[in-house]
Motif scaffolding. Sequence first.
Motif, PDB file in Angstrom:
ATOM      1  N   ALA A  25       0.928  -1.353  -0.278  1.00  0.00           N
ATOM      2  CA  ALA A  25      -0.111  -0.039  -0.297  1.00  0.00           C
ATOM      3  C   ALA A  25       0.774   1.579   0.275  1.00  0.00           C
ATOM      4  O   ALA A  25       0.555   2.522  -0.478  1.00  0.00           O
ATOM      5  CB  ALA A  25      -0.820  -0.059   1.422  1.00  0.00           C
ATOM      6  N   TYR A  43     -11.722   0.034  -9.863  1.00  0.00           N
ATOM      7  CA  TYR A  43     -11.995   0.157  -8.438  1.00  0.00           C
ATOM      8  C   TYR A  43     -10.715   0.414  -7.850  1.00  0.00           C
ATOM      9  O   TYR A  43      -9.958   0.492  -8.499  1.00  0.00           O
ATOM     10  CB  TYR A  43     -12.559  -1.088  -7.785  1.00  0.00           C
ATOM     11  CG  TYR A  43     -13.318  -2.044  -8.559  1.00  0.00           C
ATOM     12  CD1 TYR A  43     -14.766  -1.449  -7.898  1.00  0.00           C
ATOM     13  CD2 TYR A  43     -13.538  -2.655  -9.294  1.00  0.00           C
ATOM     14  CE1 TYR A  43     -15.702  -1.754  -8.519  1.00  0.00           C
ATOM     15  CE2 TYR A  43     -14.029  -3.583  -9.760  1.00  0.00           C
ATOM     16  CZ  TYR A  43     -16.175  -2.838  -9.795  1.00  0.00           C
ATOM     17  OH  TYR A  43     -16.995  -3.096 -10.001  1.00  0.00           O
ATOM     18  N   THR A  45     -10.070   0.584  -4.284  1.00  0.00           N
ATOM     19  CA  THR A  45      -9.737   0.582  -2.388  1.00  0.00           C
ATOM     20  C   THR A  45      -9.433   0.849  -1.446  1.00  0.00           C
ATOM     21  O   THR A  45      -7.816   1.332  -1.771  1.00  0.00           O
ATOM     22  CB  THR A  45     -10.569  -0.750  -2.799  1.00  0.00           C
ATOM     23  OG1 THR A  45     -11.317  -1.047  -4.394  1.00  0.00           O
ATOM     24  CG2 THR A  45     -10.724  -1.529  -1.635  1.00  0.00           C
ATOM     25  N   SER A  46      -9.563   1.424  -0.552  1.00  0.00           N
ATOM     26  CA  SER A  46      -8.796   1.850   0.691  1.00  0.00           C
ATOM     27  C   SER A  46      -9.588   1.226   1.987  1.00  0.00           C
ATOM     28  O   SER A  46     -10.959   0.586   1.840  1.00  0.00           O
ATOM     29  CB  SER A  46      -8.358   3.244   0.406  1.00  0.00           C
ATOM     30  OG  SER A  46      -8.000   3.239   1.420  1.00  0.00           O
ATOM     31  N   SER A  47      -8.828   0.087   2.735  1.00  0.00           N
ATOM     32  CA  SER A  47      -9.293   0.208   3.807  1.00  0.00           C
ATOM     33  C   SER A  47      -9.189   1.342   4.924  1.00  0.00           C
ATOM     34  O   SER A  47      -9.777   1.604   6.037  1.00  0.00           O
ATOM     35  CB  SER A  47      -8.927  -0.982   4.597  1.00  0.00           C
ATOM     36  OG  SER A  47      -7.484  -0.789   4.535  1.00  0.00           O
ATOM     37  N   ASP A  48      -8.100   2.775   4.210  1.00  0.00           N
ATOM     38  CA  ASP A  48      -8.657   3.653   5.715  1.00  0.00           C
ATOM     39  C   ASP A  48      -9.484   4.669   5.425  1.00  0.00           C
ATOM     40  O   ASP A  48     -10.037   4.630   4.755  1.00  0.00           O
ATOM     41  CB  ASP A  48      -7.661   4.557   4.752  1.00  0.00           C
ATOM     42  CG  ASP A  48      -6.029   4.315   5.628  1.00  0.00           C
ATOM     43  OD1 ASP A  48      -5.881   2.854   5.534  1.00  0.00           O
ATOM     44  OD2 ASP A  48      -5.186   4.642   4.287  1.00  0.00           O
ATOM     45  N   SER A  49      -9.709   5.860   6.286  1.00  0.00           N
ATOM     46  CA  SER A  49     -10.974   6.165   6.876  1.00  0.00           C
ATOM     47  C   SER A  49     -10.789   7.477   5.942  1.00  0.00           C
ATOM     48  O   SER A  49      -9.930   7.989   5.721  1.00  0.00           O
ATOM     49  CB  SER A  49     -10.841   7.046   8.152  1.00  0.00           C
ATOM     50  OG  SER A  49     -12.010   7.545   8.459  1.00  0.00           O
ATOM     51  N   LYS A  51     -10.942   7.550   2.849  1.00  0.00           N
ATOM     52  CA  LYS A  51     -10.097   7.484   1.442  1.00  0.00           C
ATOM     53  C   LYS A  51     -10.967   5.915   0.817  1.00  0.00           C
ATOM     54  O   LYS A  51     -11.770   5.288   1.876  1.00  0.00           O
ATOM     55  CB  LYS A  51      -8.449   7.116   2.025  1.00  0.00           C
ATOM     56  CG  LYS A  51      -8.161   8.050   3.236  1.00  0.00           C
ATOM     57  CD  LYS A  51      -7.160   9.234   1.984  1.00  0.00           C
ATOM     58  CE  LYS A  51      -6.659  10.277   2.636  1.00  0.00           C
ATOM     59  NZ  LYS A  51      -6.453  11.133   2.118  1.00  0.00           N
TER      60      LYS A  51
END
Length: 181
Positions: A25, A43, A45-49, A51
């Motif tokens: 990442a 797509y 895609t991110s798991s960060d707030s 983002k």
Amino acid sequence: LRNGITMTGDKGTAEEVDVTIANGAASTTTIAGNLNVNGTNHYFTSSDSAKPSLNLVNTNTDANGPELVFDKTSVAGADNDDIGKIKWNAEDDGGGGPHTFGQILGEIAEASTGQAGGKLSLQIASHDGGLENGLILQEGNVDGEVDVTIANGTASTTTIAGNLNVSGEDHMFSSGTNAKP
């Protein structure tokens, strides 16, 4: 360069090649020049707030900013063709969905050569999850005319904070009850 570019080919078709660029990442991929991407879905895609974010940055010093263009190129456009949508989808509190909670829709209102006119609708989900128009901007029947529809249905409430300036010769107020407007 550790696992910088990975290419995997022939996954059932002779024309398919999967390419992975970068590793992890924290990697940054820079492309100098234009990027043309073909395919059906793309797509980010991110798991960060808050983002991922998509930033269009223009460093030119003139008065013109960057553009996000929806270009529906076909042989001939037709009345009521959708040109592009921006959607806001999410799950409901029961985990059902995703539902479209809001949408901006751009359409061709009039496709006739010399009379081309557009329609832009701001839509939201209304109680049952169906999209309803809250604001419609549509070309009129003469050059320079834009017609605006606010709210959807007689049960809707339109609130105006501050002053309302109305210009023009005809002013019509109506009510759905026997009381005067």
